[in-house]
Scaffold this motif. Sequence first.
Motif, mmCIF file in Angstrom:
data_model
loop_
_atom_site.group_PDB
_atom_site.id
_atom_site.type_symbol
_atom_site.label_atom_id
_atom_site.label_comp_id
_atom_site.label_asym_id
_atom_site.label_seq_id
_atom_site.Cartn_x
_atom_site.Cartn_y
_atom_site.Cartn_z
ATOM 1 N N GLN A 1 -14.902 -0.355 5.357
ATOM 2 C CA GLN A 1 -15.160 1.014 4.898
ATOM 3 C C GLN A 1 -15.798 1.854 5.990
ATOM 4 O OE1 GLN A 1 -14.072 2.131 2.064
ATOM 5 N NE2 GLN A 1 -14.880 4.205 2.333
ATOM 6 N N LEU B 1 -11.385 8.114 10.481
ATOM 7 C CA LEU B 1 -10.811 9.283 9.821
ATOM 8 C C LEU B 1 -11.705 10.515 9.928
ATOM 9 C CD1 LEU B 1 -9.272 7.763 6.552
ATOM 10 C CD2 LEU B 1 -8.111 8.405 8.671
ATOM 11 N N ARG C 1 -5.050 5.440 4.480
ATOM 12 C CA ARG C 1 -6.340 4.805 4.196
ATOM 13 C C ARG C 1 -6.134 3.415 3.589
ATOM 14 N NH1 ARG C 1 -11.535 6.694 3.410
ATOM 15 N NH2 ARG C 1 -10.833 8.872 3.587
ATOM 16 N N VAL D 1 -2.395 10.641 3.607
ATOM 17 C CA VAL D 1 -3.758 10.173 3.898
ATOM 18 C C VAL D 1 -4.152 9.029 2.964
ATOM 19 C CG1 VAL D 1 -6.193 10.815 3.902
ATOM 20 C CG2 VAL D 1 -4.494 12.366 4.880
ATOM 21 N N ASP D 2 -3.771 9.135 1.698
ATOM 22 C CA ASP D 2 -4.062 8.049 0.752
ATOM 23 C C ASP D 2 -3.400 6.754 1.208
ATOM 24 O OD1 ASP D 2 -5.505 9.736 -0.875
ATOM 25 O OD2 ASP D 2 -3.808 10.205 -2.186
ATOM 26 N N ILE E 1 -13.249 2.611 8.808
ATOM 27 C CA ILE E 1 -12.222 3.570 8.367
ATOM 28 C C ILE E 1 -12.791 4.974 8.296
ATOM 29 C CG2 ILE E 1 -10.768 4.233 6.408
ATOM 30 C CD1 ILE E 1 -10.408 1.197 5.902
ATOM 31 N N GLU E 2 -13.989 5.103 7.755
ATOM 32 C CA GLU E 2 -14.598 6.428 7.661
ATOM 33 C C GLU E 2 -14.853 7.010 9.044
ATOM 34 O OE1 GLU E 2 -14.872 8.211 5.003
ATOM 35 O OE2 GLU E 2 -14.044 6.557 3.824
ATOM 36 N N SER F 1 0.832 -1.208 0.000
ATOM 37 C CA SER F 1 0.000 0.000 0.000
ATOM 38 C C SER F 1 0.865 1.255 0.000
ATOM 39 C CB SER F 1 -0.925 0.000 1.224
ATOM 40 O OG SER F 1 -1.788 -1.102 1.196
ATOM 41 N N MET G 1 -4.977 1.012 6.262
ATOM 42 C CA MET G 1 -6.097 0.667 7.129
ATOM 43 C C MET G 1 -7.008 -0.346 6.444
ATOM 44 S SD MET G 1 -6.882 4.494 8.612
ATOM 45 C CE MET G 1 -8.298 4.072 9.620
ATOM 46 N N GLN G 2 -7.212 -0.175 5.151
ATOM 47 C CA GLN G 2 -8.053 -1.101 4.382
ATOM 48 C C GLN G 2 -7.453 -2.505 4.402
ATOM 49 O OE1 GLN G 2 -10.875 0.276 2.557
ATOM 50 N NE2 GLN G 2 -11.538 -1.855 2.464
#
Length: 240
Positions: free
Chosen positions: A211, A218, A117, A113-114, A214-215, A105, A120-121
Amino acid sequence: MATQLRRTPRPDAAAAADAAAPAVSPWSGAGERQRQREAKRNAVLSTAAQMFNERGFHATSLDDIAARLHVSKPTLYYYVKNKDEILLACVDKGLRMTLQGIEASRAAGGNAVDQLRACMQVYAGIVMQPFGMCLIRVGDEEVPEPARGELRRMKSEIDLAFRRLVAQGVEEGSLAPCDPKMTAFVIAGALSWIGRWYQPEGAHTPEEIAQQCIETLLGGVLARAPRTTRSTAKKRAASA
């Protein structure tokens, strides 16, 4: 006088072909035997990981694992030495999957941040798989030394990867100022806990769960005031 039977000679070409044809061995080659052994060992580990997750490590015996695989207990000893070795291999697989996914990743690029994320995914997805779930549900104290120290070292690599990305995001201004160490603990802790409550037969898919979590991490849980556009501001000023 008895009639003598004469064998009809085979054509020379056919006889030569038979002589040149290699004998077919009923035994597999060394490479094939190794592949078969590895596939069966992985089946033992996968089954064990599922049962450790369902029942707990101490409540699962080698007899239980053998019964689910429909083999005898002595058969297992061809692939593993004991239950401790099985546990160590399962946890090790979960850790290596996580570290490899996080590294991939980060290598994909993008801003902090990309990358955060994406990491984390990966992490959330793995803790919902049998080996990752085993990594979360089995405590370090259940892994025998000296492997326990190595597993803790590998876990610290995951923590450091999150810390670096959080610190980078703060430096870039894409993340709010925070303590990277504490924030990394919160992120990893929250995502790890999915591996304890996740049920494959639940209402949400692993992708939906990852998802949503994570949302939430964040974006937070506090409601945000809607942004006021210029046109809305003018209308409010006119009516005042």
